[in-house]
Each structure stands twice: as structure tokens, then as C-alpha cells.
Design a protein around this motif. Sequence first.
Motif, mmCIF file in Angstrom:
data_model
loop_
_atom_site.group_PDB
_atom_site.id
_atom_site.type_symbol
_atom_site.label_atom_id
_atom_site.label_comp_id
_atom_site.label_asym_id
_atom_site.label_seq_id
_atom_site.Cartn_x
_atom_site.Cartn_y
_atom_site.Cartn_z
ATOM 1 N N ILE A 158 0.363 6.469 -6.685
ATOM 2 C CA ILE A 158 0.920 5.408 -7.526
ATOM 3 C C ILE A 158 1.974 5.994 -8.457
ATOM 4 O O ILE A 158 3.089 5.456 -8.575
ATOM 5 C CB ILE A 158 -0.199 4.733 -8.352
ATOM 6 C CG1 ILE A 158 -1.181 3.990 -7.432
ATOM 7 C CG2 ILE A 158 0.402 3.773 -9.391
ATOM 8 C CD1 ILE A 158 -0.630 2.769 -6.764
ATOM 9 N N VAL A 206 -1.218 2.059 -0.687
ATOM 10 C CA VAL A 206 -0.244 1.343 -1.520
ATOM 11 C C VAL A 206 0.346 0.167 -0.761
ATOM 12 O O VAL A 206 0.495 -0.938 -1.312
ATOM 13 C CB VAL A 206 0.861 2.308 -2.006
ATOM 14 C CG1 VAL A 206 1.987 1.540 -2.686
ATOM 15 C CG2 VAL A 206 0.274 3.351 -2.957
ATOM 16 N N LEU A 264 3.995 1.533 -10.275
ATOM 17 C CA LEU A 264 4.425 2.282 -9.096
ATOM 18 C C LEU A 264 5.682 3.092 -9.411
ATOM 19 O O LEU A 264 6.717 2.549 -9.782
ATOM 20 C CB LEU A 264 4.700 1.300 -7.952
ATOM 21 C CG LEU A 264 4.781 1.873 -6.538
ATOM 22 C CD1 LEU A 264 3.504 2.593 -6.157
ATOM 23 C CD2 LEU A 264 5.089 0.759 -5.537
#
Length: 357
Positions: free
Chosen positions: A261, A270, A289
Motif C-alpha cells: 500500500i 491491491v 495508496l
Amino acid sequence: MTEQPLDRAARIEHRFNARFAEYFDTLGTALDAPAFSRFTPDCVGLLRDLSLRGGKRMRVVLLHEAARLVTAEPVDGLDAAALSIELLQTHGLVHDDLIDDSATRRGGPTTYYAYRERFPGRPRAALGLTVLAGDLALALSLRVLLDAELPVAVRQAMVEVQTRAATDTFVGQIADLERDFTAAVPDAEMLHDVADHKTARYSVLAPMRLGLLAAGAEPGAHEDELRRYARLVGICGQMRDDWLDLFGDEGTTGKPTGGDIREGRHTYTVVRLLSAVSGSERDFVDRALGDPACTPETIAEIRAIGERAGVADRMRADMRQYAERARLVAQGWRPRWREDAVAFFELLPRWSVERSA
């Protein structure tokens, strides 16, 4: 009483760990380093520490079980091949941790951070020495095969396997970085191709090829099915690693969660997370992110979002699906190869998923 596959794997792991320690204990006298050099033995010490610190040695087990597909008799060359496999893995860990700027690996400092601590005022020296440490591990992984007391043809074939495996892995690492430069979220096939190059070919396919070569078989005769099996197991393994990065336990993995992340990496986890959430939760994930300052509390909330959205459970289901497909490939080997070794390859994919996820 017949030894069970996982008991056999534990025995192989234990024996290899002792052999690996012995290798490093004698490496200092085998290297032709200048007498004045203190950095060279220090580098070997850091490689030794990382190499012997944890790891299930599953690549080594794969090597031995691949040889067992052909014969139950002792096979020359497996020790050298095992050392080569794990030295190549050490090379990958050193460089991976540098690329990711990771502070910990297997419950201890990475090679990069160890050098940073040694040379706090010399960041370029710490960087350069880390690169060279990884390069040395790669060179040693080939040298140990060149020094093996094996027929020239076998030795040459093993070096070729490892050279190709290393090349494929480097290409996979390049593609892995390239994937995160694209604006679009990658599709499953792109993720699978990266996992195949980056993980499967050196962690699964190369050990199996080496084991068959050592046992006197020709792996090229079975290339398609070996590649299918390796790709499926590699996908499982990469999914597991990506799953652990968000949903894993830091005490078990030996490294902090949430690294993907913070790095803004489009991993299996993700990508699945981005496709599963919307509205304020999607905004929350998007803001985190690629933010290297993302706090542990933010990572914990993203983990909770993923769990509520069913991401963790669906990824476990995906891993089990690919593991089952790999098992079916191995099942097809029963008419040709020894049953107890085939049973290991049938068991491995699901076990590798269940032990961590």
C-alpha cells in the motif's frame, strides 16, 4: 513405515540448514580476496546471516522431490544444486529489500539497512555495498555448480538452468516495477505473467529441472507440464505473499504489513481491493495508496475494509482454486513417475496456501 511427505520435507530442511552453515564457514578461505580487505568477510557475514535466518527451504525440498520422481537412491549433485538455489534466493532477497527500501527481513535487519547502520554518513557506500553483496550471492550460486564434482555435461546443464532462471527473474522484476507505472489497474493475466517470471521460474521450475538433471532424467522431455505446474504454484505463492502483506501477521512474516500500500504497488491484493470497494472506502484506499508515510492505523483500517468487503476470503478461495489446478497437473504424473514423490507434488500447492492463509 513410509515417511510422510511433510516429514520428509522437514528432514531435508534440517539437513540442508547444517550444510548451508558449513558452506559459509568455509567460504572465507575459498574467496580470493586481498589480504587487507575487511569489507569482504563482512559482506560474507551479512549474506550468511540473511541466508541462515529462517526460510522453509521449499526450493531445496522441491529439488530433492524432483529427483525422487525418478529414483529413491542417493543422487550426486543435489547438495551443490541446493546451495545454488538458496544462494540465488539470497541474491533476490538482498536486491528486493533494496528496491523496496525494506528495513526488516525474516525477523532481522535487511542487508541494506545493516550497511546503512554501519555507514550512517556514507549512504552511497551503503547502497553500493548492498548491490555488490547481492551480486556476490548470484555469482556464488553459479560458482558452486561450476565447482561441483559432476560430469561436465550435467554441470553445464545445471548452470544453464540457473542462468536462465536468474534472467527470467530479472525480467519479472522489471515487469513488476513497470506494472505500477501504468495508469490502468492491471488485469489478471498481467499479474499472472509477472508472477510466472518473478516467482515461478526460479522458485519452482528451476529446482524441478535441477533435480531431474541430477537424477539422470531429461527435463526438456516434460517441459510443458513442468511449466504448467510451476506457473500455477508460482501464482499461488505470489498471491499468498501479496495476501500476507495486508492480511498477514507481522510476528509470523517477520516484516511490517502494508508495504505494498505504501509503495502504491498493484499486487493481487491491491487490485482485488480496488475492485471491491467504492465510495468513501475507495477514497480512503486511494489516498493511502503510494503514501510512504501511511500510518499503521491507516493500514489496519484498510485491512478492516478489505475483510468487510470479502477480499481476504475471496483471495483465499482463488489461491485454493489455483492450488487444485496444480494438484491435477501433478496427478497426471502418476503413470510415469514414482508415486511417493508425485504425492508430494500433489500436496504441495494446497499446503503452501493453507500454512499461511
